[in-house]
Write a protein that holds these residues in place. Structure first.
Motif, PDB file in Angstrom:
ATOM      1  N   LYS A 238       0.849  -1.199   0.000  1.00  0.00           N
ATOM      2  CA  LYS A 238       0.000   0.000   0.000  1.00  0.00           C
ATOM      3  C   LYS A 238       0.885   1.250   0.000  1.00  0.00           C
ATOM      4  O   LYS A 238       1.881   1.303   0.730  1.00  0.00           O
ATOM      5  CB  LYS A 238      -0.862  -0.050   1.266  1.00  0.00           C
ATOM      6  N   ILE A 239       0.509   2.227  -0.825  1.00  0.00           N
ATOM      7  CA  ILE A 239       1.283   3.468  -0.895  1.00  0.00           C
ATOM      8  C   ILE A 239       0.439   4.607  -0.336  1.00  0.00           C
ATOM      9  O   ILE A 239      -0.487   5.082  -0.998  1.00  0.00           O
ATOM     10  CB  ILE A 239       1.658   3.804  -2.359  1.00  0.00           C
ATOM     11  N   GLY A 240       0.713   5.046   0.882  1.00  0.00           N
ATOM     12  CA  GLY A 240      -0.071   6.137   1.493  1.00  0.00           C
ATOM     13  C   GLY A 240      -1.545   5.764   1.547  1.00  0.00           C
ATOM     14  O   GLY A 240      -1.900   4.585   1.690  1.00  0.00           O
ATOM     15  N   ASP A 241      -2.406   6.783   1.416  1.00  0.00           N
ATOM     16  CA  ASP A 241      -3.846   6.517   1.521  1.00  0.00           C
ATOM     17  C   ASP A 241      -4.592   6.789   0.222  1.00  0.00           C
ATOM     18  O   ASP A 241      -5.808   6.960   0.216  1.00  0.00           O
ATOM     19  CB  ASP A 241      -4.459   7.383   2.633  1.00  0.00           C
ATOM     20  N   GLY A 242      -3.858   6.880  -0.888  1.00  0.00           N
ATOM     21  CA  GLY A 242      -4.475   7.255  -2.166  1.00  0.00           C
ATOM     22  C   GLY A 242      -5.542   6.263  -2.623  1.00  0.00           C
ATOM     23  O   GLY A 242      -5.502   5.077  -2.285  1.00  0.00           O
ATOM     24  N   TRP A 243      -6.495   6.758  -3.396  1.00  0.00           N
ATOM     25  CA  TRP A 243      -7.616   5.962  -3.909  1.00  0.00           C
ATOM     26  C   TRP A 243      -7.142   4.754  -4.713  1.00  0.00           C
ATOM     27  O   TRP A 243      -7.798   3.703  -4.737  1.00  0.00           O
ATOM     28  CB  TRP A 243      -8.513   6.843  -4.798  1.00  0.00           C
ATOM     29  N   PHE A 244      -5.986   4.932  -5.405  1.00  0.00           N
ATOM     30  CA  PHE A 244      -5.515   3.898  -6.343  1.00  0.00           C
ATOM     31  C   PHE A 244      -5.050   2.639  -5.624  1.00  0.00           C
ATOM     32  O   PHE A 244      -4.787   1.613  -6.259  1.00  0.00           O
ATOM     33  CB  PHE A 244      -4.367   4.476  -7.203  1.00  0.00           C
ATOM     34  N   ASN A 245      -4.934   2.691  -4.271  1.00  0.00           N
ATOM     35  CA  ASN A 245      -4.523   1.484  -3.548  1.00  0.00           C
ATOM     36  C   ASN A 245      -5.530   0.339  -3.710  1.00  0.00           C
ATOM     37  O   ASN A 245      -5.146  -0.826  -3.640  1.00  0.00           O
ATOM     38  CB  ASN A 245      -4.340   1.786  -2.060  1.00  0.00           C
ATOM     39  N   PHE A 246      -6.807   0.685  -3.894  1.00  0.00           N
ATOM     40  CA  PHE A 246      -7.810  -0.394  -4.037  1.00  0.00           C
ATOM     41  C   PHE A 246      -7.552  -1.194  -5.316  1.00  0.00           C
ATOM     42  O   PHE A 246      -7.407  -2.416  -5.248  1.00  0.00           O
ATOM     43  CB  PHE A 246      -9.232   0.185  -3.973  1.00  0.00           C
ATOM     44  N   PRO A 247      -7.442  -0.527  -6.484  1.00  0.00           N
ATOM     45  CA  PRO A 247      -7.088  -1.313  -7.677  1.00  0.00           C
ATOM     46  C   PRO A 247      -5.673  -1.889  -7.618  1.00  0.00           C
ATOM     47  O   PRO A 247      -5.437  -3.013  -8.088  1.00  0.00           O
ATOM     48  CB  PRO A 247      -7.228  -0.323  -8.831  1.00  0.00           C
ATOM     49  N   LEU A 248      -4.744  -1.155  -7.000  1.00  0.00           N
ATOM     50  CA  LEU A 248      -3.366  -1.676  -6.918  1.00  0.00           C
ATOM     51  C   LEU A 248      -3.331  -2.973  -6.113  1.00  0.00           C
ATOM     52  O   LEU A 248      -2.619  -3.922  -6.459  1.00  0.00           O
ATOM     53  CB  LEU A 248      -2.455  -0.609  -6.287  1.00  0.00           C
ATOM     54  N   GLY A 249      -4.125  -3.019  -5.039  1.00  0.00           N
ATOM     55  CA  GLY A 249      -4.197  -4.236  -4.222  1.00  0.00           C
ATOM     56  C   GLY A 249      -4.723  -5.415  -5.038  1.00  0.00           C
ATOM     57  O   GLY A 249      -4.278  -6.550  -4.875  1.00  0.00           O
TER      58      GLY A 249
ATOM     59  N   VAL B 268     -14.818  -4.080  -9.563  1.00  0.00           N
ATOM     60  CA  VAL B 268     -14.779  -3.736 -10.991  1.00  0.00           C
ATOM     61  C   VAL B 268     -13.376  -4.004 -11.557  1.00  0.00           C
ATOM     62  O   VAL B 268     -13.217  -4.461 -12.687  1.00  0.00           O
ATOM     63  CB  VAL B 268     -15.254  -2.276 -11.260  1.00  0.00           C
ATOM     64  N   THR B 269     -12.360  -3.759 -10.736  1.00  0.00           N
ATOM     65  CA  THR B 269     -10.988  -3.997 -11.198  1.00  0.00           C
ATOM     66  C   THR B 269     -10.732  -5.494 -11.365  1.00  0.00           C
ATOM     67  O   THR B 269     -10.183  -5.935 -12.390  1.00  0.00           O
ATOM     68  CB  THR B 269      -9.978  -3.400 -10.185  1.00  0.00           C
ATOM     69  N   ALA B 270     -11.145  -6.276 -10.374  1.00  0.00           N
ATOM     70  CA  ALA B 270     -10.929  -7.726 -10.451  1.00  0.00           C
ATOM     71  C   ALA B 270     -11.665  -8.311 -11.654  1.00  0.00           C
ATOM     72  O   ALA B 270     -11.128  -9.150 -12.387  1.00  0.00           O
ATOM     73  CB  ALA B 270     -11.400  -8.387  -9.154  1.00  0.00           C
ATOM     74  N   PHE B 271     -12.882  -7.828 -11.880  1.00  0.00           N
ATOM     75  CA  PHE B 271     -13.678  -8.327 -13.003  1.00  0.00           C
ATOM     76  C   PHE B 271     -12.973  -8.004 -14.326  1.00  0.00           C
ATOM     77  O   PHE B 271     -12.853  -8.850 -15.211  1.00  0.00           O
ATOM     78  CB  PHE B 271     -15.067  -7.688 -12.972  1.00  0.00           C
ATOM     79  N   ALA B 272     -12.479  -6.769 -14.443  1.00  0.00           N
ATOM     80  CA  ALA B 272     -11.816  -6.341 -15.682  1.00  0.00           C
ATOM     81  C   ALA B 272     -10.541  -7.149 -15.928  1.00  0.00           C
ATOM     82  O   ALA B 272     -10.294  -7.638 -17.044  1.00  0.00           O
ATOM     83  CB  ALA B 272     -11.493  -4.845 -15.598  1.00  0.00           C
ATOM     84  N   LEU B 273      -9.738  -7.330 -14.897  1.00  0.00           N
ATOM     85  CA  LEU B 273      -8.480  -8.081 -15.052  1.00  0.00           C
ATOM     86  C   LEU B 273      -8.775  -9.523 -15.469  1.00  0.00           C
ATOM     87  O   LEU B 273      -8.101 -10.088 -16.341  1.00  0.00           O
ATOM     88  CB  LEU B 273      -7.693  -8.070 -13.729  1.00  0.00           C
ATOM     89  N   ASN B 274      -9.794 -10.095 -14.874  1.00  0.00           N
ATOM     90  CA  ASN B 274     -10.176 -11.476 -15.184  1.00  0.00           C
ATOM     91  C   ASN B 274     -10.575 -11.606 -16.655  1.00  0.00           C
ATOM     92  O   ASN B 274     -10.234 -12.583 -17.322  1.00  0.00           O
ATOM     93  CB  ASN B 274     -11.345 -11.879 -14.281  1.00  0.00           C
ATOM     94  N   GLU B 275     -11.287 -10.593 -17.162  1.00  0.00           N
ATOM     95  CA  GLU B 275     -11.711 -10.612 -18.574  1.00  0.00           C
ATOM     96  C   GLU B 275     -10.527 -10.370 -19.503  1.00  0.00           C
ATOM     97  O   GLU B 275     -10.329 -11.085 -20.468  1.00  0.00           O
ATOM     98  CB  GLU B 275     -12.729  -9.488 -18.830  1.00  0.00           C
ATOM     99  N   LEU B 276      -9.730  -9.354 -19.162  1.00  0.00           N
ATOM    100  CA  LEU B 276      -8.663  -8.945 -20.096  1.00  0.00           C
ATOM    101  C   LEU B 276      -7.534  -9.965 -20.165  1.00  0.00           C
ATOM    102  O   LEU B 276      -6.916 -10.136 -21.216  1.00  0.00           O
ATOM    103  CB  LEU B 276      -8.074  -7.585 -19.678  1.00  0.00           C
ATOM    104  N   PHE B 277      -7.243 -10.607 -19.053  1.00  0.00           N
ATOM    105  CA  PHE B 277      -6.096 -11.535 -19.039  1.00  0.00           C
ATOM    106  C   PHE B 277      -6.541 -12.998 -18.940  1.00  0.00           C
ATOM    107  O   PHE B 277      -5.708 -13.877 -18.678  1.00  0.00           O
ATOM    108  CB  PHE B 277      -5.149 -11.175 -17.884  1.00  0.00           C
ATOM    109  N   ASN B 278      -7.822 -13.254 -19.166  1.00  0.00           N
ATOM    110  CA  ASN B 278      -8.343 -14.639 -19.156  1.00  0.00           C
ATOM    111  C   ASN B 278      -7.845 -15.460 -17.974  1.00  0.00           C
ATOM    112  O   ASN B 278      -7.357 -16.571 -18.151  1.00  0.00           O
ATOM    113  CB  ASN B 278      -7.933 -15.364 -20.447  1.00  0.00           C
ATOM    114  N   THR B 279      -7.991 -14.907 -16.790  1.00  0.00           N
ATOM    115  CA  THR B 279      -7.431 -15.602 -15.627  1.00  0.00           C
ATOM    116  C   THR B 279      -8.363 -16.694 -15.099  1.00  0.00           C
ATOM    117  O   THR B 279      -7.976 -17.458 -14.206  1.00  0.00           O
ATOM    118  CB  THR B 279      -7.060 -14.597 -14.515  1.00  0.00           C
TER     119      THR B 279
END
Ligand code: GLA
Length: 393
Positions: A83-94, A132-143
């Motif tokens: 986690k980097i500080g408290d920025g919003w992007f930590n949720f998708p980064l995680g 939404v991030t997990a769903f997108a990654l799953n679709e884009l990278f066929n995980t």
């Protein structure tokens, strides 16, 4: 698209987005602070949520942009992250971190997020952005993850990357929600049922107290610990895994095992609230909204007095609701400590209700609430250009 997001994406990245996804926020009708105690909850997905426009890049960089926040980091692809500080992007980064640690090969991503859920208001903006991030990654990278896997990934990000020891309700609701349905979810087995929300002629009012929620994570984690302490005490004589494995009658018999009075109050809330969800599910099935409303009020009282996660702003909303006969029931929703309340309000009276509540609240609290009428919507999915809002992205 809604909010001109396609245009925004091409302005930022000089190319078109490859795809777009949407994940809703959620409200919880009843069953609060129950999920991490293995009981029943009754959330619904709402039509506010998080949009993600995305394209793979070959630069090995994750570019995070949001229409809600100014922070816009470019983070190079590496094998894992903290986690980097408290920025919003930590949720998708995680979420990205989780996929990488699971051994998936990812490429860089150009991302643009936009949320129309009030942020940090108890409507699960964080579960929405994670899912939404997990769903997108799953679709884009066929995980190849199932929807339930994605829910579990999002919860694990919240617990281990962000540090909030939440249960599974929010991530589950934003993934599995369906239009006009409430989810009755058993948080132990993860069995669930979609039931008709049956609120014809009524609207679901979402009232944001606009109280900034401080210390939510630490207070929340404190409640989780108190429940653990209560469980350990009860386990001296009972063979149970969760507080919700016993009902109110059994609790009465064994509550003396919990010697700390505050901890006993917490357990009492949890066990009685779980029983209330069962009654509420029956009331809904039998079209008995009056009974459902009473249970909502009882839930609020218990969260205020026994679990102590309400506050004067939420209490003011509910106190007003009780005086107005166009409301059948109202309660705080989500973690509490500020954030949102919900109320079931006669459809044709919604405007009046909003005006009156707004005046009452402003007089008592010193600033205005934001009041929305919300529909019950679908869970996470691909956002089609011509669906949902009937216009181009
Ligand atoms: C937050 C958490 C959920 C749940 C609720 C309270 O929204 O994320 O897991 O515990 O609070 O019911």
């Amino acid at each position: 698209m809604k909010y001109g997001l396609s245009q925004k994406f091409s302005d930022i990245y000089n190319k078109e987005a490859e795809s777009a996804y949407f994940s809703p926020g959620r409200i919880n009708l009843i069953g609060e602070h129950i999920d991490y105690n293995g009981g029943l909850v009754m959330p619904c997905a709402i039509t506010f949520g998080t949009y993600l426009l995305i394209a793979v890049n070959q630069d090995g960089v994750f570019r995070f942009r949001s229409s809600n926040f100014n922070e816009a980091p470019d983070i190079p692809l590496q094998s894992n992250y903290q986690k980097i500080g408290d920025g919003w992007f930590n949720f998708p980064l995680g979420v990205i971190d989780h996929f990488l640690k699971d051994g998936h090969e990812l490429h860089g991503l150009d991302m643009l997020y936009f949320g129309d859920i009030p942020i940090g208001a108890g409507l699960s903006s964080s579960a929405s952005i994670e899912v939404v991030t997990a769903f997108a990654l799953n679709e884009l990278f066929n995980t190849g993850y199932s929807k339930l896997d994605l829910v579990k990934i999002a919860k694990s990000v919240e617990n281990n990357f962000i540090g909030m020891n939440c249960g599974i309700m929010d991530q589950f609701a934003v993934a599995f929600g369906e239009k006009d349905k409430a989810i009755v979810l058993n948080c132990d087995t993860l069995d669930y049922e979609l039931v008709n929300s049956n609120i014809k002629n009524y609207v679901l009012a979402v009232i944001n107290t606009n109280k900034s929620r401080k210390l939510v994570e630490s207070k929340y984690n404190e409640r989780v610990e108190e429940c653990q302490t209560a469980l350990t005490a009860l386990k001296q004589e009972l063979d149970i895994n969760y507080l919700c494995d016993i009902d109110t009658a059994t609790f009465k018999q064994y509550k003396h095992l919990i010697t700390n009075e505050v901890v006993r109050k917490r357990a009492k809330h949890v066990i009685e609230e779980n029983d209330r969800v069962k009654l509420a599910a029956n009331a809904l099935a039998n079209n008995n909204l009056a009974e459902f409303g009473k249970l909502m009020y009882a839930s609020h009282d218990s969260l205020r007095d026994l679990y102590e996660v309400s506050g004067k702003e939420l209490d003011t909303v509910v106190a007003y609701a009780k005086t107005n006969s166009v409301v059948v029931g109202a309660r705080m929703t989500g973690a509490g400590f500020g954030g949102c309340a919900i109320a079931l309000v006669k459809q044709e009276e919604f405007e009046n209700f909003s005006l009156e509540l707004s005046t009452y609240y402003t007089n008592k609290i010193g600033y205005a609430p934001s009041i929305y009428s919300s529909l019950i919507g679908n869970g996470v999915g691909i956002y089609n250009e011509y669906s949902v809002v009937g216009g181009r992205l």
